[in-house]
Design an enzyme around this catalytic site. Structure first.
Site, PDB file in Angstrom:
ATOM      1  N   MET A  11      -2.941  -3.445  11.515  1.00  0.00           N
ATOM      2  CA  MET A  11      -2.795  -4.175  12.498  1.00  0.00           C
ATOM      3  C   MET A  11      -1.194  -4.425  13.071  1.00  0.00           C
ATOM      4  O   MET A  11      -1.472  -3.981  14.365  1.00  0.00           O
ATOM      5  CB  MET A  11      -3.219  -5.664  11.738  1.00  0.00           C
ATOM      6  CG  MET A  11      -3.290  -6.978  12.562  1.00  0.00           C
ATOM      7  SD  MET A  11      -3.941  -8.493  12.196  1.00  0.00           S
ATOM      8  CE  MET A  11      -2.779  -8.958  11.018  1.00  0.00           C
ATOM      9  N   THR A  62      -1.670  -4.887   0.189  1.00  0.00           N
ATOM     10  CA  THR A  62      -1.440  -6.740   0.913  1.00  0.00           C
ATOM     11  C   THR A  62      -2.618  -7.152   0.764  1.00  0.00           C
ATOM     12  O   THR A  62      -2.542  -8.367   0.910  1.00  0.00           O
ATOM     13  CB  THR A  62      -1.436  -5.773   2.451  1.00  0.00           C
ATOM     14  OG1 THR A  62      -2.887  -5.636   2.964  1.00  0.00           O
ATOM     15  CG2 THR A  62      -0.491  -5.069   2.877  1.00  0.00           C
ATOM     16  N   TYR A 125       2.212  -9.396  -6.170  1.00  0.00           N
ATOM     17  CA  TYR A 125       2.206  -8.742  -4.744  1.00  0.00           C
ATOM     18  C   TYR A 125       3.694  -8.728  -4.492  1.00  0.00           C
ATOM     19  O   TYR A 125       4.150  -7.912  -3.539  1.00  0.00           O
ATOM     20  CB  TYR A 125       1.786  -9.429  -3.880  1.00  0.00           C
ATOM     21  CG  TYR A 125       1.803  -8.924  -2.096  1.00  0.00           C
ATOM     22  CD1 TYR A 125       1.532  -7.416  -1.766  1.00  0.00           C
ATOM     23  CD2 TYR A 125       2.158  -9.523  -1.542  1.00  0.00           C
ATOM     24  CE1 TYR A 125       1.592  -7.390  -0.733  1.00  0.00           C
ATOM     25  CE2 TYR A 125       2.909 -10.081   0.017  1.00  0.00           C
ATOM     26  CZ  TYR A 125       2.205  -8.600   0.082  1.00  0.00           C
ATOM     27  OH  TYR A 125       2.108  -8.153   1.316  1.00  0.00           O
ATOM     28  N   LYS A 129       6.405  -5.880  -3.766  1.00  0.00           N
ATOM     29  CA  LYS A 129       7.355  -6.145  -2.357  1.00  0.00           C
ATOM     30  C   LYS A 129       8.554  -6.450  -3.028  1.00  0.00           C
ATOM     31  O   LYS A 129       9.160  -5.322  -1.867  1.00  0.00           O
ATOM     32  CB  LYS A 129       6.862  -6.537  -1.386  1.00  0.00           C
ATOM     33  CG  LYS A 129       5.184  -5.933  -1.193  1.00  0.00           C
ATOM     34  CD  LYS A 129       5.269  -5.207  -0.743  1.00  0.00           C
ATOM     35  CE  LYS A 129       5.609  -5.908   0.743  1.00  0.00           C
ATOM     36  NZ  LYS A 129       5.287  -4.371   2.062  1.00  0.00           N
TER      37      LYS A 129
END
Length: 286
Positions: A11, A62, A125, A129
């Site tokens: 996206m 994600t 997550y 990251k």
């Protein structure tokens, strides 16, 4: 100038590509069949052939909840792969933009998180990251870490599309009102990314989120207004009413002090940006 946009079908990446197209900048946005960023050999071969002058890494794992059970895979995509890209970019002396997230923070701060605040992720997550940030900065100081949050856009599944469908189908929705953040349009983040590079802003960490504050309940009321459902049909509930495998930061507000003196304009208030974004984001919602 040729840009390499990794994760080019996501996206955010779609809007990065659209921004580059609008500015007349050449780019390549390979899918995994053409470039596996978990393979340093493939990265090296691709760089040798393409000779990119800028690298933007939008690729990531994600899926926040599945990451709790698949942390190894998430680490490979969110930390190891960015390190491989950083090494290839550093070898050639070209800038790298690494996309990161509010999930690197615990969400317990009473004020917006500054760019240099210490990371304290709560779940898998966020841990992966944060590791990716560290790996990129360690191997390639000439890089930008761009943290963003609460993303929505026309080019993929996102919260506004999901809630717009729920509201249209059911006429009502129950939405959490105790998580605070900054709804952010991917088109705005894309502009920030391109501006940082083209205006030669100092390398470092930047927060690409809208100004202001909202809960998911607040945001859903704004979505309801766009799809013709009464805002009164949106009802606030607690996070405890929707238990999930991964913990969610209660406070995801990010500060924007790093833009000062760079010539790069921060993103405006989330309400104004949503009004502009809504027609394109919700265009295909039935």
């Amino acid at each position: 100038m040729a840009w390499l946009v990794a994760g080019g079908y996501g996206m955010l990446a779609q809007d990065v590509c659209a921004e580059l197209t609008a500015r007349g900048v050449g780019f390549d946005a390979p899918d995994r069949d053409r470039l596996d960023i978990t393979s340093p050999e493939e990265i090296e071969a691709f760089f040798e052939e393409m000779k990119p002058e800028v690298v933007v890494n939008c690729a990531a794992y994600t899926a926040v909840d599945p990451a709790e059970e698949n942390e190894g895979l998430a680490f490979t995509l969110n930390a190891v792969a960015p390190q491989y890209l950083a090494r290839a970019a550093a070898k050639r002396g070209i800038p790298l933009v690494q996309i990161s997230t509010d999930y690197v923070f615990s969400g317990t701060s009473p004020i917006p998180y500054a760019e240099d605040d210490a990371a304290h992720p709560l779940g898998a997550y966020g841990r992966t990251k944060a590791a990716g940030e560290w790996a990129v900065r360690a191997d390639h100081p000439s890089s930008y870490i761009v943290r963003t949050a609460w993303l929505y856009g026309a080019g993929g599944p996102c919260f506004p599309k999901t809630l717009a469908r729920v509201l249209k189908q059911n006429g009502t929705a129950n939405v959490v009102d105790d998580q605070h953040g900054q709804p952010t349009w991917t088109k705005d983040v894309a502009r920030i990314i391109v501006d940082l590079v083209t205006k030669q802003a100092p390398f470092g960490i930047y927060h690409a989120t809208s100004e202001g504050e909202a809960t998911w309940y607040d945001f859903t009321r704004a979505i309801a207004a766009e799809v013709g459902v009464s805002e009164d049909e949106v009802h606030p509930v607690s996070t405890k009413d929707f238990p999930r495998p991964a913990p969610r930061p209660e406070w995801s507000l990010l500060a924007h002090g790093a833009y000062e003196g760079t010539g790069v304009e921060p993103i405006g208030p989330w309400q104004e940006r949503w009004k502009l974004a809504a027609p394109s984001v919700l265009a295909e919602v039935e």
